[in-house]
Write a protein that holds these residues in place. Structure first.
Motif, PDB file in Angstrom:
ATOM      1  N   ASN A  46      57.836  27.943  17.609  1.00 17.19           N
ATOM      2  CA  ASN A  46      57.004  27.031  18.509  1.00 17.19           C
ATOM      3  C   ASN A  46      57.686  26.447  19.735  1.00 17.19           C
ATOM      4  O   ASN A  46      58.873  26.107  19.547  1.00 17.19           O
ATOM      5  N   LYS A  98      52.565  21.894  25.367  1.00 16.75           N
ATOM      6  CA  LYS A  98      51.785  22.993  25.956  1.00 16.75           C
ATOM      7  C   LYS A  98      52.420  23.564  27.057  1.00 16.75           C
ATOM      8  O   LYS A  98      52.245  25.041  27.070  1.00 16.75           O
ATOM      9  N   THR A 154      55.456  25.807  25.816  1.00 17.42           N
ATOM     10  CA  THR A 154      55.157  26.919  25.104  1.00 17.42           C
ATOM     11  C   THR A 154      54.697  27.813  26.094  1.00 17.42           C
ATOM     12  O   THR A 154      54.830  29.020  25.784  1.00 17.42           O
ATOM     13  N   GLU A 155      53.835  27.566  27.007  1.00 18.83           N
ATOM     14  CA  GLU A 155      53.236  28.677  28.014  1.00 18.83           C
ATOM     15  C   GLU A 155      54.453  29.333  28.751  1.00 18.83           C
ATOM     16  O   GLU A 155      54.158  30.455  29.098  1.00 18.83           O
ATOM     17  N   ASN A 205      53.493  29.567  18.900  1.00 21.05           N
ATOM     18  CA  ASN A 205      52.275  28.529  18.908  1.00 21.05           C
ATOM     19  C   ASN A 205      53.203  27.291  19.333  1.00 21.05           C
ATOM     20  O   ASN A 205      54.278  27.240  19.658  1.00 21.05           O
ATOM     21  N   ASN A 206      52.091  26.305  19.638  1.00 27.41           N
ATOM     22  CA  ASN A 206      52.726  25.050  20.221  1.00 27.41           C
ATOM     23  C   ASN A 206      52.583  23.924  19.190  1.00 27.41           C
ATOM     24  O   ASN A 206      51.724  23.920  18.550  1.00 27.41           O
ATOM     25  N   THR A 252      53.175  20.085  20.090  1.00 21.34           N
ATOM     26  CA  THR A 252      53.542  18.872  21.134  1.00 21.34           C
ATOM     27  C   THR A 252      54.506  18.061  20.343  1.00 21.34           C
ATOM     28  O   THR A 252      54.009  17.333  19.077  1.00 21.34           O
ATOM     29  N   SER A 258      59.818  18.732  26.591  1.00 21.19           N
ATOM     30  CA  SER A 258      58.862  18.001  26.312  1.00 21.19           C
ATOM     31  C   SER A 258      58.850  16.431  26.712  1.00 21.19           C
ATOM     32  O   SER A 258      58.481  15.953  27.571  1.00 21.19           O
ATOM     33  N   GLU A 270      50.164  16.525  29.170  1.00 21.84           N
ATOM     34  CA  GLU A 270      49.285  16.081  28.282  1.00 21.84           C
ATOM     35  C   GLU A 270      48.969  14.438  28.230  1.00 21.84           C
ATOM     36  O   GLU A 270      47.822  14.095  28.053  1.00 21.84           O
TER      37      GLU A 270
END
Length: 798
Positions: A420, A424, A427-428, A447-448, A450, A641, A665
């Motif tokens: 992970n 977002k 992760t992308e 998977n993400n 946050t 992040s 986000e």
């Protein structure tokens, strides 16, 4: 002990005299702190025992979180908050003539981490316990932590961080559970009953001794464990080696966090630390598991092991070694258990920061582990050949061992069932760029999740005034369900609530101004904008751009006597890694700018620059509640992040930032009008990096503001540092500004002007502040950990 105030006072006074050997009247702050800490630890001990025994007897699945860092901060007040006895204890101590705040200052920050990685691990421990999830941490008990930062004439000087000078009242040493860890030596194999058995001979063995610390949940009986391993000499030390040298080499393993790895000796020490952590942890986990299970065939159904970045990635081959060599399983059966047990969080987008180890160092130090990794790599490459026959470039790019190195991120992906990212965007980028080949091969693994922060420490504990205002406005249900902070949005136009928020912020600014004066003798304007950038110092985080902007404001004031910016106090806090010379130059630049700006009659009433020495968790708890503007200005696509951005947001600061990491986000939640976004976006940065087209000289020659501040780095403008900043100037011009500081500079200046204008409109600013607080509940680590528990670990609350 904590049932009522009078009982607490009697217990505290009696215990203090019994344990310290002095009368209450003659006791010191350290005596008082140690006594209260001991009382708290004893108070939770029965729940601690019950929590562990019930989980294992009840056959519940447990998660073990392996991390090279746990940046805990201080534990006294957070423990009292989580136990719900802070007010009682504070009142009782006051009647005894003791201030709880003074006892808090007597506690050292635990020197077990450096930055966001370690603080995230600490927040996750808090959330796991508070959500009554059976989840434990495993790390290293560093004797000295990273370092204590001193600033002398503007230069960073590193001193040993003596956090254990007075012991650690929260830990319980358990020498009977010590585990032997082998290094070096040879691996021999023998055939027995038709099976190969591998024997590690002539190894140099050290002892891993566990120190357990309770992790107390908020308003729950759940108490989990943080187990830290300390390195000590084994009884049977190598006969060929001088004992004192062996003792020094052994104790070095848990002496310092992140030893300087510029030399081979430093690299070997880091690798030793990583294997020391995972072998001790896995042996400990399996020993406890076997107390209630006869074999390891269903190990993955009862145990989840999570590796926090690649530092504990050796857990994959180590668990394979245990299952194959000790449990005599077949490879395929062991591999199924390993990959279903282990999950991995990636914390970096920077390809140069992805860990890799030279085979020449790795193989002699960990001979059996290297053999297992070789076999994992061989089988993986065979799979790839079947999927992509003839595509040698792809296979070489994905191989775990290639070009003389062992690639730890590749090992982590291949050997786990979940990978992970931590925002977002991050992760992308992993899926589409950095780990694109792996995502195409293992799409189901990625998977993400946050990141999040524990609102208990970063709001309840560090900002009780704001907490009280929130409670009075929307009640207390948000403490258990932090996303209910959204209810505050309905009060964003409420004049009385706005006034409360304004008064709270002003109180916190007054407290921080007092701290700055006490530490540095610098008087700052409590009514100025407190503009803060506190984080690890790294080129991609762009503290440099912040400093260049300050220089630009100063230049404008010198050239135009009519220009009077809104008073602003720029506050920095950061440690530069001991071997990171560029980052140290930036720290010196901050101080050189401060020396000019803070003392020039033209600017000193409008601009102040403060560098708070030895940045740490306990200092952050004082800075963050007082902040108006949160600087989150990393080059887009570089910050995985961030978690500081979330702490500031939760305390009502307005973010000025790039579309990077979790800023994206945050923007989506609060709306573009309640955050100040500037600069290149991630796709634009990655396009420049891939195809070129950016020329920093163009911006230097075509923007007078940029040319002026860059020239000042080497023109003699800083008379105390004539040659100090050539490397910074070179990074911007000669090396084409890798992190796009000059490209984003104009946009940053504009954003700062917009922030200043918004701040002058008090009604608008307070509404923005309230809406940021209201949307910050999403970033609670409770939400993050719940997602891990349900979607990765398959662990349920107990």
């Amino acid at each position: 002990m904590f049932h009522d105030k009078e009982q607490f006072k009697k217990s505290f006074s009696r215990r203090l005299e019994q344990t310290s050997g002095v009368s209450f009247a003659n006791s010191t702050l350290q005596h008082q702190y140690q006594t209260l800490g001991m009382m708290v630890r004893e108070y939770v001990s029965s729940n601690w025992i019950v929590s562990n025994e019930d989980t294992r007897k009840g056959d519940h699945k447990e998660v073990y979180y392996l991390s090279i860092e746990f940046l805990l901060g201080r534990l006294l007040v957070s423990s009292l908050v989580n136990l719900g006895v802070k007010d009682l204890v504070e009142d009782g101590l006051k009647e005894l003539g003791i201030e709880l705040g003074n006892l808090e200052e007597a506690e050292a920050d635990a020197g077990l981490g450096n930055g966001g990685l370690g603080r995230l691990a600490a927040c996750f421990l808090d959330s796991m316990a508070s959500l009554t999830l059976p989840g434990h941490g495993h790390g290293i008990r560093y004797k000295h932590g990273l370092f204590e930062q001193k600033i002398i004439d503007g230069y960073q000087v590193e001193l040993p961080e003596q956090w254990l000078r007075n012991g650690n009242v929260w830990e319980v040493r358990k020498p009977d559970l010590a585990i032997e860890i082998p290094f070096w030596g040879d691996v021999q194999w023998i055939e027995k009953n038709g099976k190969l058995t591998y024997v590690h001979e002539h190894a140099e063995t050290v002892l891993a001794v566990p120190y357990d610390m309770p992790v107390i949940g908020y308003d729950t009986d759940r108490v989990n464990t943080l187990r830290l391993w300390g390195a000590e000499p084994a009884k049977n030390f190598p006969s060929h080696k001088d004992f004192m040298q062996y003792k020094r080499d052994t104790e070095q393993i848990s002496e310092f966090l992140y030893p300087n790895d510029m030399s081979n000796d430093g690299k070997i020490l880091r690798l030793k630390q990583q294997y020391f952590l995972v072998r001790a942890s896995l042996q400990s986990i399996i020993r406890e598991y076997k107390q209630h299970h006869s074999d390891l065939f269903s190990f993955h159904e009862h145990i989840a092991i999570h590796i926090n970045d690649t530092h504990p990635a050796l857990a994959i081959p180590e668990l394979m070694r245990i299952l194959i060599d000790e449990e005599k399983m077949k490879w395929e059966q062991a591999w199924t258990i390993v990959t279903n047990t282990i999950s991995y969080t990636n914390h970096t987008i920077l390809s140069e920061a992805l860990e890799k180890w030279s085979i020449d160092l790795f193989k002699p130090l960990l001979p059996r582990i290297f053999m297992i990794i070789e076999e994992i790599n061989k089988r993986f490459c065979k799979e790839l050949w079947q999927e992509y026959p003839g595509d040698w470039d792809r296979i070489a790019h994905m191989a775990i061992i290639a070009h003389g190195f062992v690639k730890m991120a590749h090992l982590s992906i291949v050997g786990s069932h979940s990978v992970n990212g931590v925002a977002k965007l991050h992760t992308e980028i992993l899926k589409m760029r950095e780990m694109k080949n792996f995502h195409e091969y293992y799409p189901e693994k990625f998977n993400n999740k946050t990141n999040g922060i524990t609102h208990r420490r970063w709001l309840l504990q560090s900002n009780p005034e704001l907490t009280a205002s929130i409670n009075n406005t929307i009640g207390t249900a948000w403490i258990a369900e932090p996303e209910r902070l959204r209810e505050l949005a309905a009060f964003s136009d409420d004049s009385s609530f706005k006034l409360e928020i304004e008064n709270m912020k002003q109180l916190k600014k007054k407290e921080l101004a007092k701290l700055i004066f006490e530490r540095d003798g610098l008087v700052v304007d409590e009514h100025s904008i407190f503009d803060v950038q506190i984080k690890r110092l790294h080129a991609y985080k762009r503290q440099l751009m912040n400093v260049l902007h300050i220089m630009h404001l100063y230049n404008r004031m010198k050239e135009d006597s009519s220009f009077k910016p809104h008073p602003r106090t720029f506050i920095f806090g950061a440690k530069a890694a001991p071997g990171y010379e560029y980052a140290k130059k930036v720290i010196k630049l901050v101080h050189s700018v401060a020396n000019i700006v803070n003392n020039d009659p033209v600017s000193k009433d409008y601009l102040k620059v403060v560098f708070l020495e030895n940045y740490r968790v306990s200092l952050a708890e004082k800075i963050i509640p007082a902040t108006n503007v949160s600087e989150q200005i990393s080059t887009a696509s570089k910050e995985a992040s961030g978690t500081g951005n979330m702490k500031f947001m939760m305390n009502g600061a307005i973010t000025i930032g790039t579309m990077d990491g979790a800023n994206v986000e945050m923007r989506d939640l609060v709306g573009h009008e309640n955050i100040s976004i500037f600069g290149l976006e991630a796709e634009e940065v990655m396009h420049y990096e891939r195809y070129g087209g950016y020329h920093s000289h163009d911006y230097y020659h075509n923007d007078r503001r940029i040319k002026q501040v860059v020239d000042q780095l080497t023109s003699g403008f800083f008379r105390d540092s004539y040659y100090d900043f050539e490397a910074i100037s070179d990074s911007l011009l000669m090396e084409n500004d890798q992190y796009f500081v000059l490209k984003d500079f104009s946009s940053y200046v504009d954003a700062q002007e917009q922030v200043a204008a918004a701040y002058k409109d008090r009604e608008r600013w307070l509404k923005m502040s309230i809406l940021n607080i209201a949307h910050s509940g999403f970033f609670s680590s409770d939400r993050t950990v719940n997602e891990y528990a349900k979607e990765i670990w398959n662990v349920k609350a107990k």
